[in-house]
Design a protein around this motif. Structure first.
Motif: not given
Length: 247
Positions: A106-130
């Protein structure tokens, strides 16, 4: 939630707010907590007035069992209850993709449509563990970030902006995150903030979800940097981003 002595008032407030009268009210009664007498009486009265009162039973139609005297509220139990409740409320939509997006997708899809939403480094590597029942919180937060960017941050007080969307916003406490923002290798801002969105306190690690972020308006471009999404982190950390690589 709510506390037993407040439950009947919450129930009445909901029914009175339903457009079209009591016949349009939908009330779902889960079998995992005692029902106060005044609430049971209210449920009976509401049913007589046309409200839809749906009651579930443990070990019927896949509803999990919970040992009342010594309950063990484990993550698998919470996920199953959430799944069944959403299915009961929303139903199945054959036109939708049967496989829902994960938080990272979901986050990666949002970033594709909104490039100014920036994932920094490994920020989302653990998000699917929630925990599964926290996924809607992630989706709502990302949607709020996209709107924030579209409005160039002009949304008034951030705390109120997020609160209006059902999101709990905090700027103190928690973990300190240092973000070093560079331009062609030279630091243009380096600050430590505690700013984050959160869902879940006093619960399991997987259900205590945090989103750490920082914002920057520079040269007419408003960016939101996603610094961490996932279970509650336990230590301060730092990130580095170069604007030259942000497109």
């Amino acid at each position: 939630m709510p506390k037993p002595h407040l439950a009947v008032n919450e129930l009445r407030a909901y029914c009175e707010a339903v457009e079209g009268g009591y016949q349009n009210a939908e009330i779902y009664v889960l079998p995992y907590a005692p029902i106060p007498d005044d609430v049971q009486g209210e449920l009976d009265a509401l049913r007589d007035m046309g409200a839809q009162v749906i009651e579930f039973e443990m070990e019927c139609d896949d509803w999990p069992y919970l040992h009342a005297p010594r309950p063990r509220i484990e993550q698998a139990f919470l996920d199953k209850v959430f799944e069944l409740l959403i299915l009961e409320i929303v139903g199945e939509d054959e036109e939708q993709d049967p496989v829902p997006l994960t938080p990272s997708q979901y986050i990666l899809q949002a970033v594709q449509g909104c490039p100014n939403l920036v994932i920094v480094g490994d920020a989302i590597d653990l998000c699917d563990q929630i925990a599964n029942h926290r996924h809607p919180f992630i989706f709502s937060a990302i949607d709020a970030f996209v709107v924030l960017i579209e409005r160039l941050g002009d949304v008034g007080v951030l705390r109120q902006y997020f609160q209006d969307r059902g999101l709990n916003h905090a700027q103190t406490g928690g973990i300190g995150v240092e973000l070093d923002i560079k331009l062609n290798g030279a630091t243009v801002r380096r600050e430590t903030h505690h700013t984050h969105l959160k869902s879940g306190d006093g619960t399991t690690v997987q259900a205590a979800v945090r989103i750490y972020y920082q914002c920057l308006l520079r040269d007419g471009i408003y960016r939101v940097f996603i610094l961490y999404v996932g279970p509650h982190p336990d230590t301060d950390f730092s990130r580095t981003i170069d604007l030259a690589n942000c497109g």
